[in-house]
Design an enzyme around this catalytic site. Structure first.
Site, PDB file in Angstrom:
ATOM      1  N   CYS A 149      -0.654  -5.468 -14.152  1.00  0.00           N
ATOM      2  CA  CYS A 149      -0.625  -5.785 -12.718  1.00  0.00           C
ATOM      3  C   CYS A 149      -1.467  -7.021 -12.440  1.00  0.00           C
ATOM      4  O   CYS A 149      -2.649  -7.076 -12.783  1.00  0.00           O
ATOM      5  CB  CYS A 149      -1.150  -4.596 -11.909  1.00  0.00           C
ATOM      6  SG  CYS A 149      -1.412  -4.956 -10.160  1.00  0.00           S
ATOM      7  N   CYS A 187      -4.653  -6.192 -10.099  1.00  0.00           N
ATOM      8  CA  CYS A 187      -5.754  -5.326 -10.530  1.00  0.00           C
ATOM      9  C   CYS A 187      -6.989  -6.138 -10.913  1.00  0.00           C
ATOM     10  O   CYS A 187      -6.887  -7.275 -11.377  1.00  0.00           O
ATOM     11  CB  CYS A 187      -5.316  -4.453 -11.702  1.00  0.00           C
ATOM     12  SG  CYS A 187      -4.385  -2.969 -11.213  1.00  0.00           S
ATOM     13  N   HIS A 235      -5.124   0.869  -8.416  1.00  0.00           N
ATOM     14  CA  HIS A 235      -3.699   0.570  -8.446  1.00  0.00           C
ATOM     15  C   HIS A 235      -2.839   1.722  -7.932  1.00  0.00           C
ATOM     16  O   HIS A 235      -1.723   1.512  -7.456  1.00  0.00           O
ATOM     17  CB  HIS A 235      -3.305   0.225  -9.893  1.00  0.00           C
ATOM     18  CG  HIS A 235      -1.898  -0.227 -10.069  1.00  0.00           C
ATOM     19  ND1 HIS A 235      -1.476  -1.499  -9.734  1.00  0.00           N
ATOM     20  CD2 HIS A 235      -0.793   0.419 -10.562  1.00  0.00           C
ATOM     21  CE1 HIS A 235      -0.187  -1.622 -10.017  1.00  0.00           C
ATOM     22  NE2 HIS A 235       0.245  -0.475 -10.509  1.00  0.00           N
ATOM     23  N   ASN A 240       3.711  -5.114   3.543  1.00  0.00           N
ATOM     24  CA  ASN A 240       4.983  -4.542   3.109  1.00  0.00           C
ATOM     25  C   ASN A 240       4.670  -3.438   2.117  1.00  0.00           C
ATOM     26  O   ASN A 240       4.061  -3.694   1.078  1.00  0.00           O
ATOM     27  CB  ASN A 240       5.872  -5.592   2.428  1.00  0.00           C
ATOM     28  CG  ASN A 240       6.392  -6.623   3.408  1.00  0.00           C
ATOM     29  OD1 ASN A 240       6.637  -6.326   4.571  1.00  0.00           O
ATOM     30  ND2 ASN A 240       6.561  -7.845   2.940  1.00  0.00           N
ATOM     31  N   CYS A 251       8.418  -5.448  -1.326  1.00  0.00           N
ATOM     32  CA  CYS A 251       7.103  -5.528  -1.953  1.00  0.00           C
ATOM     33  C   CYS A 251       7.265  -5.648  -3.461  1.00  0.00           C
ATOM     34  O   CYS A 251       7.831  -4.756  -4.101  1.00  0.00           O
ATOM     35  CB  CYS A 251       6.290  -4.286  -1.599  1.00  0.00           C
ATOM     36  SG  CYS A 251       4.613  -4.307  -2.222  1.00  0.00           S
ATOM     37  N   SER A 252       6.779  -6.730  -4.035  1.00  0.00           N
ATOM     38  CA  SER A 252       7.003  -7.001  -5.454  1.00  0.00           C
ATOM     39  C   SER A 252       5.975  -6.339  -6.362  1.00  0.00           C
ATOM     40  O   SER A 252       6.099  -6.400  -7.581  1.00  0.00           O
ATOM     41  CB  SER A 252       6.993  -8.519  -5.706  1.00  0.00           C
ATOM     42  OG  SER A 252       5.741  -9.070  -5.337  1.00  0.00           O
ATOM     43  N   HIS A 257       0.605  -2.267  -6.104  1.00  0.00           N
ATOM     44  CA  HIS A 257      -0.844  -2.271  -5.869  1.00  0.00           C
ATOM     45  C   HIS A 257      -1.096  -2.384  -4.362  1.00  0.00           C
ATOM     46  O   HIS A 257      -0.448  -3.188  -3.680  1.00  0.00           O
ATOM     47  CB  HIS A 257      -1.484  -3.450  -6.596  1.00  0.00           C
ATOM     48  CG  HIS A 257      -2.970  -3.369  -6.665  1.00  0.00           C
ATOM     49  ND1 HIS A 257      -3.657  -3.005  -7.809  1.00  0.00           N
ATOM     50  CD2 HIS A 257      -3.928  -3.590  -5.728  1.00  0.00           C
ATOM     51  CE1 HIS A 257      -4.948  -3.017  -7.569  1.00  0.00           C
ATOM     52  NE2 HIS A 257      -5.143  -3.379  -6.310  1.00  0.00           N
ATOM     53  N   HIS A 310      -1.879  -3.668  -1.111  1.00  0.00           N
ATOM     54  CA  HIS A 310      -2.242  -5.006  -0.647  1.00  0.00           C
ATOM     55  C   HIS A 310      -1.404  -5.397   0.563  1.00  0.00           C
ATOM     56  O   HIS A 310      -0.401  -4.764   0.883  1.00  0.00           O
ATOM     57  CB  HIS A 310      -2.038  -6.043  -1.760  1.00  0.00           C
ATOM     58  CG  HIS A 310      -0.597  -6.383  -2.025  1.00  0.00           C
ATOM     59  ND1 HIS A 310       0.268  -5.545  -2.690  1.00  0.00           N
ATOM     60  CD2 HIS A 310       0.139  -7.489  -1.708  1.00  0.00           C
ATOM     61  CE1 HIS A 310       1.470  -6.108  -2.783  1.00  0.00           C
ATOM     62  NE2 HIS A 310       1.403  -7.294  -2.190  1.00  0.00           N
ATOM     63  N   GLN A 326      -0.604  -9.212   3.198  1.00  0.00           N
ATOM     64  CA  GLN A 326      -0.599 -10.668   3.170  1.00  0.00           C
ATOM     65  C   GLN A 326      -1.007 -11.245   4.525  1.00  0.00           C
ATOM     66  O   GLN A 326      -0.948 -10.555   5.551  1.00  0.00           O
ATOM     67  CB  GLN A 326       0.788 -11.190   2.792  1.00  0.00           C
ATOM     68  CG  GLN A 326       1.235 -10.827   1.392  1.00  0.00           C
ATOM     69  CD  GLN A 326       2.521 -11.551   1.015  1.00  0.00           C
ATOM     70  OE1 GLN A 326       2.604 -12.783   1.054  1.00  0.00           O
ATOM     71  NE2 GLN A 326       3.543 -10.786   0.659  1.00  0.00           N
TER      72      GLN A 326
END
Length: 346
Positions: A49, A52, A112, A152, A159-160, A163, A165, A167
């Site tokens: 990841c 991470c 994660h 997202n 969301c790619s 983890h 997060h 934006q």
């Protein structure tokens, strides 16, 4: 008017738009796509990841061994600060302008395998503080006039990386959605000298038809004009133009509401509930913007189960938004869900 039986249109005063509600269609049998749920057994740390702690990102930079929130410039930002300032015009029909901006990634936690509803409120509060700091720092740049904070959650929402997060996209112009809301709130403010959303939540608290819960400083509700099946809003009770206006207690209350809503989402179908969520607030263009009352919106696509989704297709793309379940019914379902995450129920 029978909101749960008859087709009708509802007005959204925040965007000056309409949504078609067809509650009778919720009774139709489903013969569309049904998917198998992907396994969500993620490790606390994934060596592959790029978000991470301690891992190397695509550009070769190494993440620090962060213990809480970690923020960095997006390696694949949609907006760039050094974009040349140019304009293109070929008559009235072919127009283009360059757009400068900054893209930031906000890692909510080093773990994660967590999502917001599984985080502690104190750790969510750290995310709120990071948002405020970023809003102030990015908004202070002379070429930034709007700061869009968003999350997202889930691959289905684009969301790619799973983890936890979000934006931040900060840019020179004010994007269409917040601009529409600004214009609508300004019109209402000029007419009444009151905040549109202050008046709205006062009425919602009286009716108690779409309110999910409230704490000392925030109201969580399904808006009357909701488009997505389980759409929701978090609205501060005190009129504030921007998140940086919050007191410390209000920041705690936002963290509390953020967790309580997302736990309900996960409990609805006992799955990691996908959504796109974001904060709409006053621009950073140097104006006071007395008309603004900031708010947090949540747009989740799940409709009937963890595998049946609602997207904007057909009529929605060609005419206007449409939904098959009334806002009142959605609110009643969400309101009656437990605030204990289903993974923690013995």
């Amino acid at each position: 008017m029978n909101f749960d039986e008859n087709p009708h249109r509802r007005y959204n005063p925040l965007t000056d738009s309409w949504v078609l509600v067809s509650p009778h269609r919720a009774k139709r049998p489903w013969q569309g796509q049904v998917e198998k749920l992907a396994s969500d057994n993620r490790p606390a740390h994934d060596p592959s990841c790029y978000l991470c702690a301690g891992n190397t990102r695509a550009n070769g930079e190494v993440n620090p061994e962060y213990k809480n929130v970690y923020i960095f410039d997006n390696d694949f930002a949609a907006l760039l600060a050094d974009t040349p300032q140019e304009e293109y015009a070929d008559g009235e029909l072919f127009l283009a302008k360059s757009e400068s901006g900054v893209g930031r990634v906000v890692c909510f936690s080093p773990y994660h395998n967590l999502t917001v509803p599984e985080m502690e409120e104190a750790d969510i509060r750290a995310v709120v503080d990071a948002w405020v700091d970023e809003y102030l720092q990015l908004g202070a740049k002379d070429f930034i006039n709007y700061v869009q904070i968003f999350e997202n959650k889930g691959f289905v929402m684009g969301c790619s990386n799973p983890h936890p997060h979000g934006q931040i996209w900060a840019q020179s112009s004010i994007p269409d959605e917040p601009l529409k809301k600004q214009q609508a709130q300004l019109k209402y403010w000029q007419k009444h000298q009151r905040s549109l959303l202050s008046d709205y939540i006062a009425r919602e608290l009286e009716k108690q038809e779409r309110v999910l819960f409230e704490n000392e400083h925030f109201v969580a509700l399904v808006p009357f004009w909701a488009v997505w099946p389980f759409e929701a809003m978090l609205i501060p009770k005190r009129k504030m133009a921007r998140i940086s206006d919050m007191t410390s207690d209000e920041r705690d209350a936002l963290a509390n509401a953020y967790k309580r809503l997302t736990v309900r989402y996960d409990n609805l179908f006992e799955t990691s509930f996908p959504y796109s969520a974001g904060i709409h607030q006053a621009p950073t263009d140097g104006e006071e913007h007395d008309e603004w009352h900031w708010h947090f919106v949540f747009y989740p696509p799940l409709l009937r189960s963890a595998t049946v989704k609602k997207f904007m297709v057909g009529y929605e793309m060609l005419a206007n938004p449409q939904r098959d379940i009334s806002a009142e019914k959605s609110a009643n379902i969400l309101r009656n869900l437990s605030e204990i995450h289903y993974k923690n129920v013995e």
